[in-house]
Design a protein around this motif. Sequence first.
Motif, PDB file in Angstrom:
ATOM      1  N   ALA A 144      64.219  97.605  11.257  1.00 22.01           N
ATOM      2  CA  ALA A 144      64.023  97.889  12.677  1.00 22.01           C
ATOM      3  C   ALA A 144      64.845  96.921  13.525  1.00 22.01           C
ATOM      4  O   ALA A 144      65.575  97.329  14.430  1.00 22.01           O
ATOM      5  N   VAL A 145      64.744  95.611  13.200  1.00 23.53           N
ATOM      6  CA  VAL A 145      65.531  94.602  13.913  1.00 23.53           C
ATOM      7  C   VAL A 145      67.019  94.817  13.661  1.00 23.53           C
ATOM      8  O   VAL A 145      67.847  94.749  14.582  1.00 23.53           O
ATOM      9  N   VAL A 183      66.601  86.079   9.434  1.00 18.37           N
ATOM     10  CA  VAL A 183      65.762  84.982   9.921  1.00 18.37           C
ATOM     11  C   VAL A 183      64.355  85.468  10.237  1.00 18.37           C
ATOM     12  O   VAL A 183      63.355  84.820   9.899  1.00 18.37           O
ATOM     13  N   ALA A 184      64.246  86.637  10.859  1.00 20.09           N
ATOM     14  CA  ALA A 184      62.947  87.162  11.291  1.00 20.09           C
ATOM     15  C   ALA A 184      62.014  87.470  10.125  1.00 20.09           C
ATOM     16  O   ALA A 184      60.784  87.402  10.270  1.00 20.09           O
ATOM     17  N   THR A 185      62.576  87.800   8.971  1.00 20.44           N
ATOM     18  CA  THR A 185      61.744  88.238   7.839  1.00 20.44           C
ATOM     19  C   THR A 185      61.791  87.284   6.645  1.00 20.44           C
ATOM     20  O   THR A 185      61.355  87.646   5.555  1.00 20.44           O
ATOM     21  N   MET A 186      62.275  86.067   6.848  1.00 17.05           N
ATOM     22  CA  MET A 186      62.462  85.127   5.739  1.00 17.05           C
ATOM     23  C   MET A 186      61.175  84.831   4.961  1.00 17.05           C
ATOM     24  O   MET A 186      61.187  84.845   3.720  1.00 17.05           O
ATOM     25  N   GLY A 199      58.090  75.931   2.736  1.00 14.46           N
ATOM     26  CA  GLY A 199      58.352  76.783   1.583  1.00 14.46           C
ATOM     27  C   GLY A 199      58.712  78.208   1.972  1.00 14.46           C
ATOM     28  O   GLY A 199      59.413  78.901   1.222  1.00 14.46           O
ATOM     29  N   TYR A 200      58.234  78.652   3.143  1.00 17.06           N
ATOM     30  CA  TYR A 200      58.523  80.008   3.587  1.00 17.06           C
ATOM     31  C   TYR A 200      59.976  80.183   4.033  1.00 17.06           C
ATOM     32  O   TYR A 200      60.412  81.318   4.283  1.00 17.06           O
ATOM     33  N   PHE A 201      60.695  79.085   4.154  1.00 15.40           N
ATOM     34  CA  PHE A 201      62.079  79.174   4.630  1.00 15.40           C
ATOM     35  C   PHE A 201      63.078  78.573   3.643  1.00 15.40           C
ATOM     36  O   PHE A 201      64.219  78.312   4.001  1.00 15.40           O
ATOM     37  N   ARG A 208      70.452  83.002   2.400  1.00 12.59           N
ATOM     38  CA  ARG A 208      70.162  84.389   2.789  1.00 12.59           C
ATOM     39  C   ARG A 208      71.023  84.827   3.976  1.00 12.59           C
ATOM     40  O   ARG A 208      71.506  85.956   4.025  1.00 12.59           O
ATOM     41  N   ILE A 209      71.198  83.923   4.942  1.00  7.97           N
ATOM     42  CA  ILE A 209      72.048  84.247   6.094  1.00  7.97           C
ATOM     43  C   ILE A 209      73.492  84.418   5.643  1.00  7.97           C
ATOM     44  O   ILE A 209      74.185  85.348   6.068  1.00  7.97           O
TER      45      ILE A 209
END
Length: 316
Positions: free
Chosen positions: A182-183, A219-222, A264-266, A272-273
């Motif tokens: 969506a983003v 970034v929004a869904t990392m 840890g979530y990032f 990834r970027i």
Amino acid sequence: MNEEDDLYESLPPTSTISTHMFAGALAGVGEHCVMYPFDCVKTRMQSLVPDPKANYRGVADALVTIFRHEGIGNTVRGIGAVVGGAGPAHALYFACYEHLKKKFSGGEQGNHLAHGAAGCVATVLHDLFMNPADVIKQRMQMYGSPYRTCKECGVSILKTEGPIAFYRSFTTQLSMNVPFQAVHFMTYEITQDFLNPTRKYDPLTHGVSGAVAGAGAAVATMPLDVCKTLLNTQEHCSRTNSISYVNGMRAAFRTVYEFQGVRGYFRGITARIFFQMPATAISWSIYEFFKFFLHKNDDDNSHYLKVSSLQASSSK
């Protein structure tokens, strides 16, 4: 916007569904394969308790370490699963998006909610095909993976864990990919409104718009991507006496937090970027090229038929 520009927003009316799917399949394979080594680094950096030999300081350190100690071949382990999964997954994905974008928006440019909704629905079809391939790919990418081939990995998972293992992360994957796409689609269309308002074929703006869209969505869904990796790889560090496997998004979020806290979530976000920006740029560039190429051929054929018709009429 003139009629010719408006027509370019979708594939030619004469195009068959197989044409849509072929263009999407090539775009998907190109997107995933070209930047695959960065995807491998991302998967390893998302490990909750990495092996000391695979505890990298950053993307560059990871690539250099893998090249030096494991060989360049290990950066593309599992790529066969991606090729086999990304082709049909992206074929359905782009064909569905083109159809629904036109249907939801009524052919109106600038209806970004319609673009986002079309992307969300297309994502469901994409993930149904891609999720098993993603499981195999990420298990092959992990440091010290015992599997020699994608086929061996798939058969082993099926025998030891059953078919459910291929879809253990499906809910998390879908929860990640729906907002991601969506983003992604909304950002792409908004950036195109700014850089290419007439929607003419322009490789530079298609590539830049794709890169911006990929970075923003990544970034929004990392955090969800980190949890998806855990569910796909099922690291031994996550197993306790009371639980055999981490099942579901809530358990994955809790496990990541217990081992590494909020940071840890990032883990692996830079990798990834680095993967998503060129990957989405490549995907959109390939797809937009096919749209342009097919329209050009369609226009040339129409012109040829008109000339032939006039010549036939004049000869009479």
